[in-house]
Design an enzyme around this catalytic site. Structure first.
Site, PDB file in Angstrom:
ATOM      1  N   LYS A 201       0.775  -1.122  -0.016  1.00 45.94           N
ATOM      2  CA  LYS A 201       0.103  -0.082  -0.022  1.00 45.94           C
ATOM      3  C   LYS A 201       0.819   1.168   0.012  1.00 45.94           C
ATOM      4  O   LYS A 201       1.630   1.535   0.983  1.00 45.94           O
ATOM      5  CB  LYS A 201      -0.923   0.072   1.240  1.00 45.94           C
ATOM      6  CG  LYS A 201      -1.794   1.143   1.086  1.00 45.94           C
ATOM      7  CD  LYS A 201      -2.909   1.307   2.339  1.00 45.94           C
ATOM      8  CE  LYS A 201      -2.113   2.572   3.206  1.00 45.94           C
ATOM      9  NZ  LYS A 201      -1.813   3.762   2.511  1.00 45.94           N
ATOM     10  N   GLY A 254       7.614   4.890   7.537  1.00 43.93           N
ATOM     11  CA  GLY A 254       6.748   6.102   7.844  1.00 43.93           C
ATOM     12  C   GLY A 254       7.104   6.660   9.347  1.00 43.93           C
ATOM     13  O   GLY A 254       8.397   6.756   9.633  1.00 43.93           O
ATOM     14  N   SER A 255       6.042   7.451   9.868  1.00 42.11           N
ATOM     15  CA  SER A 255       6.312   8.046  10.973  1.00 42.11           C
ATOM     16  C   SER A 255       6.629   7.358  12.177  1.00 42.11           C
ATOM     17  O   SER A 255       6.169   6.150  12.105  1.00 42.11           O
ATOM     18  CB  SER A 255       5.231   9.042  11.299  1.00 42.11           C
ATOM     19  OG  SER A 255       4.249   8.530  11.439  1.00 42.11           O
ATOM     20  N   THR A 256       7.369   7.686  13.086  1.00 42.45           N
ATOM     21  CA  THR A 256       7.594   7.037  14.541  1.00 42.45           C
ATOM     22  C   THR A 256       6.295   6.736  15.226  1.00 42.45           C
ATOM     23  O   THR A 256       6.148   5.790  15.624  1.00 42.45           O
ATOM     24  CB  THR A 256       8.707   7.685  15.363  1.00 42.45           C
ATOM     25  OG1 THR A 256      10.006   7.617  14.539  1.00 42.45           O
ATOM     26  CG2 THR A 256       8.967   7.013  16.598  1.00 42.45           C
ATOM     27  N   GLU A 257       5.402   7.777  14.966  1.00 43.22           N
ATOM     28  CA  GLU A 257       4.178   7.492  15.739  1.00 43.22           C
ATOM     29  C   GLU A 257       3.288   6.428  15.181  1.00 43.22           C
ATOM     30  O   GLU A 257       2.904   5.433  16.138  1.00 43.22           O
ATOM     31  CB  GLU A 257       3.447   8.920  15.481  1.00 43.22           C
ATOM     32  CG  GLU A 257       2.178   9.083  16.270  1.00 43.22           C
ATOM     33  CD  GLU A 257       1.184  10.037  15.929  1.00 43.22           C
ATOM     34  OE1 GLU A 257       1.695  10.689  14.968  1.00 43.22           O
ATOM     35  OE2 GLU A 257      -0.259  10.037  16.123  1.00 43.22           O
ATOM     36  N   ILE A 258       3.192   6.282  13.971  1.00 42.45           N
ATOM     37  CA  ILE A 258       2.587   5.161  13.298  1.00 42.45           C
ATOM     38  C   ILE A 258       3.342   3.840  13.447  1.00 42.45           C
ATOM     39  O   ILE A 258       2.696   2.728  13.500  1.00 42.45           O
ATOM     40  CB  ILE A 258       2.087   5.596  11.947  1.00 42.45           C
ATOM     41  CG1 ILE A 258       1.105   6.661  11.863  1.00 42.45           C
ATOM     42  CG2 ILE A 258       1.260   4.371  11.125  1.00 42.45           C
ATOM     43  CD1 ILE A 258      -0.347   6.569  12.536  1.00 42.45           C
ATOM     44  N   GLY A 259       4.633   3.981  13.381  1.00 43.64           N
ATOM     45  CA  GLY A 259       5.448   2.653  13.623  1.00 43.64           C
ATOM     46  C   GLY A 259       5.313   1.957  14.812  1.00 43.64           C
ATOM     47  O   GLY A 259       5.062   0.806  15.040  1.00 43.64           O
ATOM     48  N   GLU A 276      11.117   1.221   9.564  1.00 42.25           N
ATOM     49  CA  GLU A 276      12.022   2.381   9.118  1.00 42.25           C
ATOM     50  C   GLU A 276      11.366   3.648   9.516  1.00 42.25           C
ATOM     51  O   GLU A 276      10.421   3.926   8.668  1.00 42.25           O
ATOM     52  CB  GLU A 276      12.299   2.128   7.788  1.00 42.25           C
ATOM     53  CG  GLU A 276      13.802   2.485   7.559  1.00 42.25           C
ATOM     54  CD  GLU A 276      13.528   4.075   6.890  1.00 42.25           C
ATOM     55  OE1 GLU A 276      13.562   4.977   7.873  1.00 42.25           O
ATOM     56  OE2 GLU A 276      13.216   4.495   5.861  1.00 42.25           O
ATOM     57  N   CYS A 310      14.085  10.826   5.642  1.00 46.24           N
ATOM     58  CA  CYS A 310      13.864  10.281   6.933  1.00 46.24           C
ATOM     59  C   CYS A 310      15.332  10.586   7.556  1.00 46.24           C
ATOM     60  O   CYS A 310      15.697  10.646   8.760  1.00 46.24           O
ATOM     61  CB  CYS A 310      13.587   9.121   6.984  1.00 46.24           C
ATOM     62  SG  CYS A 310      14.444   7.749   5.783  1.00 46.24           S
ATOM     63  N   GLU A 408      11.199  16.072  14.592  1.00 43.80           N
ATOM     64  CA  GLU A 408      11.331  15.723  13.062  1.00 43.80           C
ATOM     65  C   GLU A 408      10.376  16.580  12.475  1.00 43.80           C
ATOM     66  O   GLU A 408       9.283  16.657  12.714  1.00 43.80           O
ATOM     67  CB  GLU A 408      10.892  14.252  12.506  1.00 43.80           C
ATOM     68  CG  GLU A 408      11.309  14.122  11.090  1.00 43.80           C
ATOM     69  CD  GLU A 408      10.976  12.449  10.734  1.00 43.80           C
ATOM     70  OE1 GLU A 408       9.755  12.072  11.227  1.00 43.80           O
ATOM     71  OE2 GLU A 408      11.849  11.991  10.174  1.00 43.80           O
TER      72      GLU A 408
END
Ligand code: NAI
Ligand code: MG
Length: 504
Positions: A201, A254-259, A276, A310, A408
């Protein structure tokens, strides 16, 4: 910066090939076919150079996701890909790399329209990089082997042990908007080499090149169901992919939050995972550098891809003896990096990807100003007719408590600080939740090695930045990620090890 006020920020005319791609009806690539969504919802595709809506993509429904997962599951379980002779898989993957190269111009233009990155950059970096990932991994398809072992506490003549390297299975691969085609290929390539099947996706903001990639996957002869490409939002379609019981591995950039959220969401089914994530990468400039080389180098480290990288070198630490010269040299690059529409052949930097990202970045710049930072360059948005442009920005007089130093920004904004002492700068460089990358600029090879070993980062560059190569492992320390992609380790992330112990 008078030059910047005279730039014409009208997006250029699209080519016939690009128009054709934009006119396609919104569909998903599932089980080797273009199919309509079961839901009928769509997402607008915007050109961030103009702010205009230029196409529509499918917003995948739960049913669409389930259908894609079922196709990938069947294609994995019946062995149509993993049991193919590795030479045949290599050949098909090589064909895919060839096709990407054949369509390089169109893919670069679509990336420019969708992301806002200059077409020249997409043509020089994204598209060849995408092909290189597929080509490199194609070579691995025939080089994945287990080992034989001599059991340690069992008699040698009667016991025999070996390992098999098996593909992990069905992969859910979710990528962001900053390097859409490159990230898509970086994800599918090792999965294909290992013998996995996948549902990919792309980000909802930038799905055009992934959809064209589906055409090329088809043309290359990758069997139905092995690569499925679906578009849609993360919190709906992406979330369903991550939690799906028939998915064996999740790979996310993607973002650390969603990771972190995804990491929690795979816990119940204990899927394999690679993450990542974000960064706030420090760049240390030592007193002995050649300013002529270093100033443009550290500028590129932050301004390339409008800072939406990133590994962007977003925290500059220059030794106090060279600080003024370095930042002055960076300020001299303002004209070079002046944002232009992505199809302007003179563009080195385009707009940001979206209105949301523009607001985010301008919000950080304003917060920095409020907190007392000085604006040495930029700090504002140039005039344009609807595009999401931000001028390349250098902030000085910052301190480690400011959000511009800690968080970031993902935009063309660097915070520049002076240092005196090496131990102190290493401590400051490491004073972050992130650990993705770092840079050191020096002519002193011993100093470079010493600093490289002390920096807490998955990648350290010396006298360069963002030089990422498919043969070299890439990933994050600390909250910048889990696992490694690329190189041998990147293939191993798609393999299970099975030990076979046999009494003879
Ligand atoms: P994001 O992390 O929300 O989105 C990245 C991908 O994850 C997209 O494909 C999205 O659809 C998907 N996604 C979102 N929520 C999901 C969920 N709950 N489950 C499964 N998939 C999900 O990033 P976003 O919102 O586009 O950007 C926000 C910030 O993240 C940026 O300002 C930047 O700081 C950072 N970022 C970092 C990137 C990197 O390469 N490290 C790339 C993109 C963004
Ligand atoms: Mg998000």
């Amino acid at each position: 910066m008078n030059e910047q006020t005279t730039i014409d920020r009208t997006q250029r005319e699209y080519s016939a090939a690009a128009k054709k791609a934009l006119e396609r009806s919104p569909q998903l690539y599932i089980n080797g076919e273009w199919v309509d969504s079961s839901g009928g919802e769509t997402i607008d595709v915007e050109d961030p150079s103009s702010g205009k809506i230029v196409s529509k993509i499918v917003e995948a429904s739960d049913k669409d996701v389930d259908r894609a997962v079922a196709a990938a599951r069947t294609a994995f379980d019946d062995g149509r890909w993993r049991n193919m002779p590795p030479v045949a898989r290599q050949k098909i993957m090589t064909k895919l790399a060839d096709l990407i190269e054949e369509h390089a111009d169109e893919l670069a233009e679509l990336e420019a329209i969708d992301v806002g990155k200059p077409k020249g950059m997409a043509g020089a970096i994204d598209v060849p990089g995408a092909a290189a990932h597929i080509r490199f991994c194609a070579g691995w398809a025939g080089k994945i082997n287990g080992e034989t072992m001599n059991p340690y506490s069992m008699p040698g003549e009667t016991m025999f042990a070996y390992t098999l390297k098996e593909p992990v299975g069905v992969c859910a691969q979710i990528v962001p908007w900053n390097f859409p085609l490159l990230m898509a290929c970086l994800k599918i390539a090792p999965a294909l080499a290992a013998g996995c099947t996948t549902i990919l996706k792309p980000a909802e903001q930038t799905s055009l090149t992934a959809l064209r990639l589906a055409d090329l996957v088809h043309e290359a002869g990758i069997p139905a169901g092995v690569v499925n490409i679906i578009t849609g939002y993360g919190h709906t379609g992406g979330d369903r992919m991550v939690k799906h019981p028939d998915v064996d591995k999740v790979a996310f950039t993607g973002s650390t939050e969603i990771g972190k959220l995804i990491n929690r969401n795979v816990t119940d089914t204990l899927k394999h995972i690679t993450l990542e994530l974000g960064g706030k990468s420090p760049v240390v400039v030592m007193p002995d550098v050649d300013i002529q080389e270093t100033a443009p180098g550290v500028s590129q480290a932050i301004f390339f891809n409008s800072g939406q990288v990133c590994v962007a070198g977003s925290r500059l630490y220059a030794h106090k003896s060279v600080f003024d010269e370095v930042v002055e040299g960076m300020a001299n690059t303002a004209e070079f990096w002046a944002p232009r529409p992505s199809l302007d052949p003179d563009a080195h930097m385009g707009p940001l990807v979206s209105k949301e990202q523009h607001e985010r970045v301008m919000g950080y710049i304003d917060a920095g100003k409020r907190d007392g930072a000085s604006v040495l360059m930029g700090g504002d948005a140039p005039s344009s007719d609807g595009g999401y442009y931000v001028n390349p920005t250098i902030l000085t007089d910052v301190n480690p408590q400011m959000s511009v130093v800690r968080e970031e920004i993902f935009g063309p904004v660097v915070v520049a600080q002076r240092f005196e002492d090496l131990d102190e700068v290493v401590k400051d460089a490491n004073d972050t939740q992130y650990g993705l990358a770092a840079g050191v600029w020096t002519k002193d090879a011993s100093a470079a090695h010493r600093i490289a070993s002390k920096l807490q980062a998955g990648t350290v560059w010396v006298n360069c930045h963002a030089m990422i190569d498919v043969a070299v492992p890439f990933g994050g320390f600390k909250e910048s990620g889990v696992g490694r992609e690329q190189g041998r380790e990147g293939i191993e992330a798609y393999l299970e090890t099975k030990s076979v112990i046999m009494k003879l």
